[in-house]
Design a protein around this motif. Structure first.
Motif, PDB file in Angstrom:
ATOM      1  N   ASP A   1      -4.107  12.724  -8.562  1.00  0.00           N
ATOM      2  CA  ASP A   1      -4.492  12.134  -9.845  1.00  0.00           C
ATOM      3  C   ASP A   1      -5.945  11.673  -9.815  1.00  0.00           C
ATOM      4  OD1 ASP A   1      -1.274  10.523 -10.505  1.00  0.00           O
ATOM      5  OD2 ASP A   1      -1.950  12.591 -10.817  1.00  0.00           O
ATOM      6  N   ALA A   2      -6.398  11.174  -8.665  1.00  0.00           N
ATOM      7  CA  ALA A   2      -7.773  10.693  -8.544  1.00  0.00           C
ATOM      8  C   ALA A   2      -8.776  11.830  -8.472  1.00  0.00           C
ATOM      9  CB  ALA A   2      -7.900   9.795  -7.312  1.00  0.00           C
TER      10      ALA A   2
ATOM     11  N   SER B   1       0.402  12.154  -4.526  1.00  0.00           N
ATOM     12  CA  SER B   1       0.343  12.184  -5.990  1.00  0.00           C
ATOM     13  C   SER B   1      -0.845  11.361  -6.493  1.00  0.00           C
ATOM     14  CB  SER B   1       1.649  11.624  -6.557  1.00  0.00           C
ATOM     15  OG  SER B   1       1.563  11.553  -7.956  1.00  0.00           O
ATOM     16  N   HIS B   2      -1.057  10.183  -5.899  1.00  0.00           N
ATOM     17  CA  HIS B   2      -2.187   9.349  -6.300  1.00  0.00           C
ATOM     18  C   HIS B   2      -3.515  10.044  -5.979  1.00  0.00           C
ATOM     19  CE1 HIS B   2       0.181   5.975  -7.567  1.00  0.00           C
ATOM     20  NE2 HIS B   2       0.782   5.871  -6.392  1.00  0.00           N
ATOM     21  N   ALA B   3      -3.561  10.708  -4.833  1.00  0.00           N
ATOM     22  CA  ALA B   3      -4.783  11.406  -4.449  1.00  0.00           C
ATOM     23  C   ALA B   3      -5.089  12.551  -5.416  1.00  0.00           C
ATOM     24  CB  ALA B   3      -4.666  11.929  -3.019  1.00  0.00           C
TER      25      ALA B   3
ATOM     26  N   GLU C   1       0.818  -1.217   0.000  1.00  0.00           N
ATOM     27  CA  GLU C   1       0.000   0.000   0.000  1.00  0.00           C
ATOM     28  C   GLU C   1       0.849   1.263   0.000  1.00  0.00           C
ATOM     29  OE1 GLU C   1      -2.895  -0.101   3.149  1.00  0.00           O
ATOM     30  OE2 GLU C   1      -3.442  -2.179   2.677  1.00  0.00           O
ATOM     31  N   GLU C   2       1.942   1.240   0.746  1.00  0.00           N
ATOM     32  CA  GLU C   2       2.753   2.445   0.885  1.00  0.00           C
ATOM     33  C   GLU C   2       3.963   2.464  -0.041  1.00  0.00           C
ATOM     34  OE1 GLU C   2       3.510   3.746   4.843  1.00  0.00           O
ATOM     35  OE2 GLU C   2       1.537   3.113   5.541  1.00  0.00           O
ATOM     36  N   GLY C   3       4.221   1.376  -0.732  1.00  0.00           N
ATOM     37  CA  GLY C   3       5.260   1.358  -1.745  1.00  0.00           C
ATOM     38  C   GLY C   3       6.690   1.212  -1.242  1.00  0.00           C
TER      39      GLY C   3
ATOM     40  N   ARG D   1       4.714  11.271  -0.399  1.00  0.00           N
ATOM     41  CA  ARG D   1       4.657  11.944  -1.698  1.00  0.00           C
ATOM     42  C   ARG D   1       3.843  11.132  -2.704  1.00  0.00           C
ATOM     43  NH1 ARG D   1       9.966  11.640  -4.777  1.00  0.00           N
ATOM     44  NH2 ARG D   1       9.101   9.568  -5.009  1.00  0.00           N
ATOM     45  N   ASP D   2       4.091   9.821  -2.734  1.00  0.00           N
ATOM     46  CA  ASP D   2       3.374   8.955  -3.672  1.00  0.00           C
ATOM     47  C   ASP D   2       1.874   8.916  -3.376  1.00  0.00           C
ATOM     48  OD1 ASP D   2       6.070   6.516  -3.965  1.00  0.00           O
ATOM     49  OD2 ASP D   2       5.762   8.458  -4.950  1.00  0.00           O
ATOM     50  N   ARG D   3       1.526   8.841  -2.079  1.00  0.00           N
ATOM     51  CA  ARG D   3       0.095   8.840  -1.709  1.00  0.00           C
ATOM     52  C   ARG D   3      -0.569  10.146  -2.125  1.00  0.00           C
ATOM     53  NH1 ARG D   3       1.768   6.469   3.321  1.00  0.00           N
ATOM     54  NH2 ARG D   3       1.329   8.426   4.351  1.00  0.00           N
TER      55      ARG D   3
END
Length: 128
Positions: free
Chosen positions: A126-127, A122-124, A64-66, A118-120
């Protein structure tokens, strides 16, 4: 039939509960020294409640967190020195780390956590 919260789980039961294949759980035992289920006759694995929490934490970090396996290992090692792990609170880990103390965790761990945040984000975005 559902087991009680504190009951031991076999590798098959834990695998089904978390949707993780048994060979992945065995691999994680090799990669994470702190994951040590009881082994009974015939090398049958029985996961204690604390092992289940550890597996859920490892699963969250990796899937989940990469985190990489190396990064998750460092994160878990730093957490074992500090407060206890919180199974269902991904953000609690970052919030509980000291910011500017002499007992601060390794910079690599902090960097891995910041990259995961940062990745979370970025995904948020994008969504949205």
């Amino acid at each position: 039939m559902t087991k009680e919260q504190g009951a031991f789980r076999t590798i098959g039961e834990l695998s089904k509960e978390l949707s993780i294949k048994p060979h992945i759980l065995r691999y994680w035992e090799d990669q994470f020294a702190m994951l040590t289920p009881l082994k009974r006759a015939g090398a049958r694995r029985h996961y204690r409640p604390e092992d289940v929490i550890m597996v859920k934490t490892i699963n969250r970090l990796l899937n989940e967190e990469g985190y990489t396996i190396k990064g998750a290992r460092k994160f878990l090692a730093s957490r074992r020195k500090g407060p206890e792990m919180v199974e269902d609170a991904p953000q609690a880990a970052a919030a509980s780390l000291p910011l500017m103390t002499g007992d601060a965790p390794d910079n690599g761990v902090i960097l891995a956590e910041l990259k995961a945040i940062r990745d979370r984000l970025s995904h948020a975005l994008d969504a949205a």
